[in-house]
Every structure is written in C-alpha cells, then in structure tokens.
Design a protein around this motif. Structure first.
Motif, mmCIF file in Angstrom:
data_model
loop_
_atom_site.group_PDB
_atom_site.id
_atom_site.type_symbol
_atom_site.label_atom_id
_atom_site.label_comp_id
_atom_site.label_asym_id
_atom_site.label_seq_id
_atom_site.Cartn_x
_atom_site.Cartn_y
_atom_site.Cartn_z
ATOM 1 N N SER A 75 0.742 -1.374 -0.069
ATOM 2 C CA SER A 75 -0.033 0.117 0.179
ATOM 3 C C SER A 75 0.936 1.409 -0.093
ATOM 4 O O SER A 75 0.608 2.260 -0.696
ATOM 5 N N ILE A 76 1.887 1.159 0.542
ATOM 6 C CA ILE A 76 2.784 2.400 0.812
ATOM 7 C C ILE A 76 3.496 2.558 -0.689
ATOM 8 O O ILE A 76 3.528 3.756 -1.231
ATOM 9 N N ASN A 77 3.878 1.413 -1.450
ATOM 10 C CA ASN A 77 4.256 1.774 -2.909
ATOM 11 C C ASN A 77 3.074 2.367 -3.600
ATOM 12 O O ASN A 77 3.483 3.364 -4.462
ATOM 13 N N GLU A 78 1.840 1.909 -3.401
ATOM 14 C CA GLU A 78 0.768 2.499 -4.318
ATOM 15 C C GLU A 78 0.565 3.997 -3.958
ATOM 16 O O GLU A 78 0.265 4.799 -4.609
ATOM 17 N N GLN A 79 0.677 4.180 -2.517
ATOM 18 C CA GLN A 79 0.164 5.573 -2.149
ATOM 19 C C GLN A 79 1.354 6.502 -2.486
ATOM 20 O O GLN A 79 1.134 7.745 -2.901
ATOM 21 N N TYR A 80 2.532 6.106 -2.658
ATOM 22 C CA TYR A 80 3.719 6.857 -3.105
ATOM 23 C C TYR A 80 3.275 7.640 -4.377
ATOM 24 O O TYR A 80 3.428 8.793 -4.673
ATOM 25 N N ASP A 81 2.850 6.736 -5.418
ATOM 26 C CA ASP A 81 2.120 7.404 -6.729
ATOM 27 C C ASP A 81 1.190 8.294 -6.562
ATOM 28 O O ASP A 81 1.079 9.142 -7.208
ATOM 29 N N ARG A 82 0.206 7.757 -5.794
ATOM 30 C CA ARG A 82 -0.944 8.814 -5.514
ATOM 31 C C ARG A 82 -0.586 9.996 -4.964
ATOM 32 O O ARG A 82 -1.239 11.144 -5.171
ATOM 33 N N LEU A 83 0.431 9.923 -3.953
ATOM 34 C CA LEU A 83 0.883 11.128 -3.433
ATOM 35 C C LEU A 83 1.449 12.244 -4.292
ATOM 36 O O LEU A 83 1.039 13.535 -4.489
ATOM 37 N N GLU A 84 2.261 11.675 -5.357
ATOM 38 C CA GLU A 84 2.815 12.553 -6.624
ATOM 39 C C GLU A 84 1.779 13.106 -7.247
ATOM 40 O O GLU A 84 1.944 14.145 -7.604
ATOM 41 N N ALA A 85 0.821 12.218 -7.385
ATOM 42 C CA ALA A 85 -0.270 12.662 -8.588
ATOM 43 C C ALA A 85 -1.008 13.782 -7.682
ATOM 44 O O ALA A 85 -1.450 14.885 -8.322
ATOM 45 N N ALA A 86 -1.256 13.747 -6.655
ATOM 46 C CA ALA A 86 -2.186 14.601 -5.512
ATOM 47 C C ALA A 86 -1.420 15.955 -5.489
ATOM 48 O O ALA A 86 -1.983 16.937 -5.644
#
Length: 304
Positions: free
Chosen positions: A71-82
């Motif tokens: 989930s951290i790996n996925e959230q990292y990309d989401r954070l960058e997009a946000a």
C-alpha cells in the motif's frame, strides 16, 4: 526508514517468490535487488526473507512489512499525483521524444496520465532513434526524451537522469537454445560469433551492446539489423538468430511469441533507461510531464 526504491524491490521479490523472477519484472538486476533487501534488513535489524529450495519466502517479520509495503508503494504514486494537482495547473505544449523500443511501455500510460492529471497540457509524442531523440532535445525540437542511449555520449549537450537499470536478456527460439545448450543464464562473452538480430547502430540499445562487446574484446556482427521491435522479434521467432533485449521493454512481447530467454551474466550488462532534458530551467508544464514519466518508470521497475 525505508526508501521508495527499497519498498519497490521488497514488493517485487515478495510477489515473485524469488530474486531471479523478480529481476524479470522489477527492472533491477539480481545483485541490485539483493542489495536493496540487505539495506532493508540492516535498517530494520530483522530478516525479511528466508531461502527455500525454489526461491525465498517471507519470515514472520517480512509478513508484517508486506502488510504495509504494497500500500505504501501505491500511495507513493498517488501522493505524487495529488501534489501535482494541488500545484497551479500548468498549461502549454510539451513534446516528448521516445525510441521505438520504449514507446509501447512509456507513451500510452504517459498520455493517459497527462490527460487525467494535467488537462491543460497539450502533449505531443514523437518517435525516433537514440541519437535522433537526444538531438531533438539539444536543438529544442523536443522538451524531453526517454531512451537507452548511454548518458555519457550526450552529457556534453543535454542533461540526463537514469530512471533505472534494465536487465538484459538473450532471446531466441527453444530450438536454438536446445541446440546450443543454453540454460537460464549466459556469459556476455559467449555472444561472440553467434548469429544475431539486433537494432541498427542508430539505436541507443545497440550502442550499449557495441560498447559492452568492445569492453570484452570482440565486435558484434549481426546478420540482420532491425529497429522495429515487433519485426525484430518476429525475425527471431522464425529462427534467424538470437537477439539481446532489455527486460522491461520487451519481455511481454517475447512471451507472446513463445521465445526463450537467458539472463546475461559474468558480468551482467544492464542497459540504463534514461530521461533526457534540455539544460536550463524547464517550464512548469515540462516539469509536470517529467514527474509523470518518472512515476511511470517506477511502475515499470516495480512490475506494476
């Protein structure tokens, strides 16, 4: 704490069940994966994997890490997009140049991400060969480029950042592998004298291969030179020779043609997928597209 690179490596090895299989999908060589896992274990002061007869499995501590790592790996990309969305919405035209070998793994995902996240940017993608795409960046025809061309060859003209090391594989038909008694790995020096189907010398990947061959004291003399990946693989599938290709850009197409692969070792000769940009300050729009390209390269490296 753990870095995004370490987390990506950990998730890739966990899902693959072995370092060798993870290397096929992660964009990192087995030694690089091993190094990242060792760094994790040093940071946590715990063992996260234990070896089995067929690969590795998680220790109890590793299972705990895995509960959060994916989930951290996925959230990292989401954070960058946000974060990109929260910034002032950039606008304008941006031109991305890509080589044929990486076009199919970079172009469509980047186009979709830009349309979704950066609707005011008009993205233009042009395709060319290694020297061509970097030349376009140098003369201003393109804002950025992605290629396997060695950074050292153009560092005097433009800036570059290595996105990741892509492990190289010998590719051929099962019949050729059986005839030549090739297993799961082959020494680079053993490529000397083999019938090869390779990209032309304009191609960044070919430049990597030619340099590696010279470093080993021989020259590559391919029987056929083809830049289009699909046509190159079809020619290999017809039994006209071997090729050498990077994993992330080609393994999906290799499997579709029921070809066999062997990792290149002693030593491993990874090709570096590199992002090239013009020198000086980039516009806000270019910076945002660069962030999207980097996010896609992380997904490629992690086998997402």
């Amino acid at each position: 704490m753990l870095t995004p690179k370490q987390i990506s490596a950990f998730v890739a090895v966990t899902r693959a069940g072995s370092f060798s299989k993870a290397a096929l999908t992660s964009g990192l060589s087995q030694p690089a994966l091993t190094k990242q896992i060792k760094l994790i274990e040093q940071a946590l002061k715990l063992r996260v994997f234990e070896r089995t007869g067929r690969g590795v499995r998680l220790t109890p501590a590793g299972e705990t890490v895995m509960e959060f790592a994916a989930s951290i790996n996925e959230q990292y990309d989401r954070l960058e997009a946000a974060i990109a969305k929260e910034r002032a919405s950039p606008a304008g035209a941006v031109t991305l140049a890509v080589t044929p070998l990486v076009a199919h793994v970079i172009s469509s995902p980047v186009v979709l991400a830009v349309r979704e996240q950066l609707p005011d940017i008009r993205l233009r993608i042009i395709e060319g060969y290694g020297a061509g795409v970097t030349g376009w960046v140098a003369d201003g025809s393109a804002d950025l480029a992605v290629s396997y061309i060695p950074l050292t060859q153009v560092r005097h003209l433009i800036d570059g950042e290595v996105l990741f090391d892509d492990e190289m594989f010998l590719v051929g038909t099962p019949a050729l592998f059986e005839r030549d008694c090739i297993g799961s790995a082959v020494r680079f020096a053993d490529l000397e004298g083999r019938a090869m189907v390779l990209p032309t010398v304009q191609n960044g990947l070919r430049r990597w291969l030619d340099k590696a061959a010279r470093d080993h004291g021989f020259e590559l003399h391919p029987a056929l030179e083809i830049d289009a990946l699909s046509a190159l693989l079809d020619t290999v599938a017809w039994g006209h020779g071997y090729s050498v290709l990077p994993g992330c850009a080609s393994l999906e197409y290799v499997r579709q043609r029921a070809l066999k692969t062997a990792s290149i070792s002693e030593p491993a000769v990874p090709a570096q997928l590199t992002l090239f940009t013009a020198r000086g300050r980039q516009s806000s729009a270019v910076q945002q597209v660069i962030a999207v390209v980097k996010a896609q390269s992380r997904r490629l490296r992690a086998g997402a």
